[in-house]
Design a protein around this motif. Structure first.
Motif, PDB file in Angstrom:
ATOM      1  N   TRP A   1     113.932  60.468 -13.331  1.00  0.00           N
ATOM      2  CA  TRP A   1     114.825  59.615 -12.420  1.00  0.00           C
ATOM      3  C   TRP A   1     116.370  59.732 -12.626  1.00  0.00           C
ATOM      4  O   TRP A   1     116.830  59.975 -13.778  1.00  0.00           O
TER       5      TRP A   1
ATOM      6  N   VAL B   1     107.827  57.189  -0.868  1.00  0.00           N
ATOM      7  CA  VAL B   1     108.091  56.579  -2.344  1.00  0.00           C
ATOM      8  C   VAL B   1     106.917  56.403  -3.067  1.00  0.00           C
ATOM      9  O   VAL B   1     107.158  56.986  -4.429  1.00  0.00           O
ATOM     10  N   GLU B   2     105.818  56.358  -2.439  1.00  0.00           N
ATOM     11  CA  GLU B   2     104.505  56.299  -3.288  1.00  0.00           C
ATOM     12  C   GLU B   2     104.352  57.735  -4.166  1.00  0.00           C
ATOM     13  O   GLU B   2     104.053  57.767  -5.228  1.00  0.00           O
TER      14      GLU B   2
ATOM     15  N   TRP C   1     106.378  60.093  -4.483  1.00  0.00           N
ATOM     16  CA  TRP C   1     107.364  60.331  -5.429  1.00  0.00           C
ATOM     17  C   TRP C   1     107.462  59.445  -6.783  1.00  0.00           C
ATOM     18  O   TRP C   1     107.648  60.104  -7.870  1.00  0.00           O
ATOM     19  N   ARG C   2     107.039  58.520  -6.572  1.00  0.00           N
ATOM     20  CA  ARG C   2     107.003  57.216  -7.951  1.00  0.00           C
ATOM     21  C   ARG C   2     105.720  57.839  -8.626  1.00  0.00           C
ATOM     22  O   ARG C   2     105.954  57.883  -9.982  1.00  0.00           O
TER      23      ARG C   2
ATOM     24  N   LEU D   1     107.161  60.277 -11.152  1.00  0.00           N
ATOM     25  CA  LEU D   1     108.452  59.731 -12.233  1.00  0.00           C
ATOM     26  C   LEU D   1     107.880  59.889 -13.559  1.00  0.00           C
ATOM     27  O   LEU D   1     106.985  58.944 -13.988  1.00  0.00           O
TER      28      LEU D   1
ATOM     29  N   LEU E   1     108.988  56.120 -15.692  1.00  0.00           N
ATOM     30  CA  LEU E   1     108.653  55.021 -15.725  1.00  0.00           C
ATOM     31  C   LEU E   1     107.914  54.587 -17.334  1.00  0.00           C
ATOM     32  O   LEU E   1     106.882  55.508 -17.593  1.00  0.00           O
TER      33      LEU E   1
ATOM     34  N   GLY F   1     110.017  50.140 -13.188  1.00  0.00           N
ATOM     35  CA  GLY F   1     109.501  50.543 -11.658  1.00  0.00           C
ATOM     36  C   GLY F   1     110.669  51.283 -10.962  1.00  0.00           C
ATOM     37  O   GLY F   1     111.766  51.136 -11.330  1.00  0.00           O
ATOM     38  N   VAL F   2     110.240  51.560  -9.843  1.00  0.00           N
ATOM     39  CA  VAL F   2     111.366  51.754  -8.632  1.00  0.00           C
ATOM     40  C   VAL F   2     110.960  50.969  -7.511  1.00  0.00           C
ATOM     41  O   VAL F   2     109.977  50.546  -7.338  1.00  0.00           O
TER      42      VAL F   2
ATOM     43  N   ASP G   1     111.514  50.444  -3.156  1.00  0.00           N
ATOM     44  CA  ASP G   1     111.269  51.086  -1.738  1.00  0.00           C
ATOM     45  C   ASP G   1     112.431  51.977  -1.394  1.00  0.00           C
ATOM     46  O   ASP G   1     112.144  53.017  -0.615  1.00  0.00           O
TER      47      ASP G   1
ATOM     48  N   GLY H   1     114.213  53.848  -4.008  1.00  0.00           N
ATOM     49  CA  GLY H   1     114.345  54.544  -5.089  1.00  0.00           C
ATOM     50  C   GLY H   1     115.050  54.022  -6.308  1.00  0.00           C
ATOM     51  O   GLY H   1     115.434  54.689  -7.157  1.00  0.00           O
TER      52      GLY H   1
ATOM     53  N   LEU I   1     116.084  52.405  -9.589  1.00  0.00           N
ATOM     54  CA  LEU I   1     115.136  51.947 -10.711  1.00  0.00           C
ATOM     55  C   LEU I   1     115.326  50.549 -11.085  1.00  0.00           C
ATOM     56  O   LEU I   1     116.303  49.932 -11.062  1.00  0.00           O
TER      57      LEU I   1
END
Length: 259
Positions: free
Chosen positions: A108, A196-197, A199-200, A203, A206, A225-226, A228, A230, A232
Motif C-alpha cells: 500500500w 477495490v475487492e 485490489w484489496r 495487498l 494488511l 484494512g482499506v 472503498d 483505498g 488505509l
C-alpha cells in the motif's frame, strides 16, 4: 515498440495514441505537456531511458534500457478519480501473473513487490482547475531486464521480472498486457464497477504492523484494512483508528515473528 504495440493492442481508451522515445528527461513531464495541449485520453508516453525519472515522494527512479518506463494521460471524472491509484498497480499485477506466473503483492498504496522486493512502482499526479479535475498522469515503471545486484543503492530492496522468473521476457509483450488490463479496469470503473475487492486481495500490507509517514506526521500501528476509496485503516497502539489517504510505509517486525 509503438508500432509493434498498435498492431495487436485491443483497447478502448488506453493506448489510442502512443509516443515512443529513446531518451527523455521524464515521461511524466512530457505526458503532462501533452495533456495541457489537449491530447486524447489514453495517450501513452514511452521511453527507453530517462535522465530525470522520478517516483513517489520525489524519489529518483533508476531508469535503464530493457525496463518499462511509461506515463498515461487520463481525464477522469470525480467518480473515477478515487480509483486511479489502484488501477495501474492492479493492472501491473494482472500482467505479471498472466505473463510470468509469479505472485506479486501490492505494498500500500501502489508499489508492486515480489518476495518482498520492489519490481514496479506507480506514480499518479493530478492537476486541478478550481474544483474540477484538469487531467491526471499515471506513471508506471517496471523492472524487467535489470540486474539489481549491479546497483548497490537498490540491490537490497529491488528486483526484476527476469531475475525472479528465470526468463528473458519480452518487454513489448508485458507492456501490451499492462495497457490492456489498465484499459479494462478504467472502462469498468467508468461503468460503475469497483476494483477495490480485487485490489484489496493483493495487498500484502494488511494484517502487518507498519509505520507510515504521512506528510510531516509519523503514525505506527496495525494495518487493519482499506476503505472503498483505498484509504488505509490503521489501528494505533492506543486503540484509536486512523484513516490515511496515502503515505510511505515501513514494515515493523512483530514480536511473535522475532524468533
Amino acid at each position: 515498440m509503438a508500432t509493434v504495440l498498435k498492431e495487436r493492442l485491443y483497447t478502448r481508451v488506453v493506448g489510442r495514441r502512443i509516443l515512443s522515445y529513446k531518451e527523455l528527461s521524464s515521461t511524466m513531464d512530457l505526458a503532462a505537456q501533452e495533456a495541457r495541449e489537449g491530447t486524447i485520453e489514453g495517450t501513452v508516453v514511452l521511453a527507453t531511458e530517462q535522465t530525470m525519472g522520478r517516483g513517489r515522494l520525489q524519489r529518483t527512479w533508476v531508469s535503464r534500457p530493457g525496463n518499462l518506463l511509461l506515463s498515461i494521460v487520463f481525464y477522469p471524472s470525480l467518480k473515477e478519480l478515487p480509483y486511479l491509484s489502484m488501477l495501474p498497480s492492479l493492472a501491473v499485477v494482472r500482467a505479471i501473473v498472466g505473463e510470468t506466473g509469479l505472485a506479486p503483492d501490492i505494498k500500500w498504496p501502489n508499489d508492486i513487490l515480489i518476495m518482498g522486493k520492489k519490481v514496479a512502482g506507480v506514480l499518479v499526479e493530478n492537476t486541478l482547475e478550481g474544483d474540477a479535475i484538469s487531467y491526471a498522469i499515471v506513471g508506471i515503471g517496471i523492472n524487467i531486464a535489470m540486474d539489481t545486484s549491479e546497483i548497490p543503492e537498490i540491490a537490497p530492496i529491488a528486483t526484476s521480472l527476469d531475475l525472479e522468473s528465470g526468463q528473458n521476457l519480452d518487454p513489448a509483450k508485458i507492456l501490451r498486457r499492462v495497457l490492456q488490463e489498465l484499459d479494462k479496469l478504467y472502462v469498468a470503473v467508468s461503468e460503475g464497477v469497483s476494483p477495490v475487492e480485487e485490489w484489496r486481495g493483493h495487498l500484502g500490507t494488511l494484517g502487518k504492523r507498519v509505520t507510515i509517514q504521512w506528510g510531516n506526521e509519523v503514525v505506527s500501528g496495525l494495518a487493519e484494512g482499506v476503505n472503498d476509496t483505498g484509504h488505509l485503516l490503521l489501528r494505533r497502539d492506543d486503540g484509536g483508528r486512523v484513516d490515511l489517504p496515502g503515505g510511505e510505509v515501513t514494515f515493523q517486525l512483530l514480536a511473535e515473528d522475532s524468533t
